[in-house]
Motif scaffolding. Structure first.
Motif, PDB file in Angstrom:
ATOM      1  N   GLY A 181       0.829  -1.209   0.000  1.00 26.49           N
ATOM      2  CA  GLY A 181       0.000   0.000   0.000  1.00 26.49           C
ATOM      3  C   GLY A 181       0.856   1.249   0.000  1.00 26.49           C
ATOM      4  O   GLY A 181       0.575   2.214  -0.711  1.00 26.49           O
ATOM      5  N   GLY A 182       1.935   1.239   0.776  1.00 25.23           N
ATOM      6  CA  GLY A 182       2.872   2.365   0.807  1.00 25.23           C
ATOM      7  C   GLY A 182       3.557   2.582  -0.530  1.00 25.23           C
ATOM      8  O   GLY A 182       3.813   3.717  -0.931  1.00 25.23           O
ATOM      9  N   VAL A 183       3.848   1.494  -1.249  1.00 21.93           N
ATOM     10  CA  VAL A 183       4.449   1.607  -2.584  1.00 21.93           C
ATOM     11  C   VAL A 183       3.501   2.357  -3.517  1.00 21.93           C
ATOM     12  O   VAL A 183       3.922   3.240  -4.270  1.00 21.93           O
ATOM     13  N   ARG A 184       2.207   2.049  -3.461  1.00 22.70           N
ATOM     14  CA  ARG A 184       1.223   2.749  -4.307  1.00 22.70           C
ATOM     15  C   ARG A 184       1.143   4.232  -3.935  1.00 22.70           C
ATOM     16  O   ARG A 184       1.051   5.094  -4.811  1.00 22.70           O
ATOM     17  N   VAL A 185       1.163   4.521  -2.640  1.00 24.03           N
ATOM     18  CA  VAL A 185       1.126   5.930  -2.204  1.00 24.03           C
ATOM     19  C   VAL A 185       2.402   6.645  -2.648  1.00 24.03           C
ATOM     20  O   VAL A 185       2.355   7.775  -3.140  1.00 24.03           O
ATOM     21  N   ALA A 186       3.551   5.987  -2.512  1.00 22.59           N
ATOM     22  CA  ALA A 186       4.820   6.595  -2.924  1.00 22.59           C
ATOM     23  C   ALA A 186       4.826   6.872  -4.425  1.00 22.59           C
ATOM     24  O   ALA A 186       5.326   7.918  -4.872  1.00 22.59           O
TER      25      ALA A 186
END
Length: 184
Positions: free
Chosen positions: A137-142
């Protein structure tokens, strides 16, 4: 000798994909390979001193890396518009921190502007290719934060840089908090 990629942007992903969550920065960088003209996606390995020559010749650089101790939850994303503090408890795999590398690259005149995007990854597992769902999920936000920075640098609000949600099938990062904050 002529500068390599003057007037271009580099997106440097750092991390080790064989160390589980530490590969998050590489995953973000891979989402930009060949995606936009004038933007290079660069594998920064595990960072450290090796980042300095990778920034040479670029006017603007985004560095994306897995970090620990920057967020309240795994998957949180923090955008550093100035170099991260050397006191930041970032991953111990680096010989020098990203903040030190960015400062040295500025002092050497290798790059004019750098934004660092950190993804809170919690524990780094040795010898694993598994990424926690919250880190995904953090990868998508990044990825969205990198796009926001690219749009800002291009002076566009809806121009050439768009999110690839439609192509990659990625969704809103509801699994794994995916919070984002900017530190100036």
């Amino acid at each position: 000798m002529e500068m390599m990629q003057k007037n271009r942007i580099g997106i440097i992903g750092c991390g080790n994909p064989l160390m589980g969550n530490d590969g998050a920065g590489i995953l973000v960088m891979q989402r930009f390979e060949g995606r936009y003209p004038g933007v290079d996606a660069i594998d920064g390995g595990t960072g450290g001193f090796g980042l300095i020559p990778l920034m040479e010749g670029y006017e603007k650089v985004v560095i994306v890396d897995a970090m620990t101790g920057i967020g309240s939850h795994i998957g949180d994303v923090v955008v550093f518009e100035t170099p991260p503090s050397p006191d930041l408890p970032a991953c111990a795999l680096h010989d020098v921190g990203i903040g030190d590398a960015v400062t040295m690259a500025h002092e050497l005149g290798y790059v004019t502007e750098v934004v660092t995007i950190g993804i809170e990854v919690g524990d780094i597992r040795a010898f694993s290719q598994d990424i926690d769902p919250a880190v995904e999920g953090g990868v998508r936000v990044a990825e969205k934060e990198v796009l926001r920075v690219l749009q800002e640098w291009a002076g566009e609000s809806d121009g050439a840089f768009t999110c690839g949600d439609e192509e990659s099938g990625s969704r809103s990062p509801s699994s794994g908090r995916g919070n984002s904050q900017v530190r100036r």
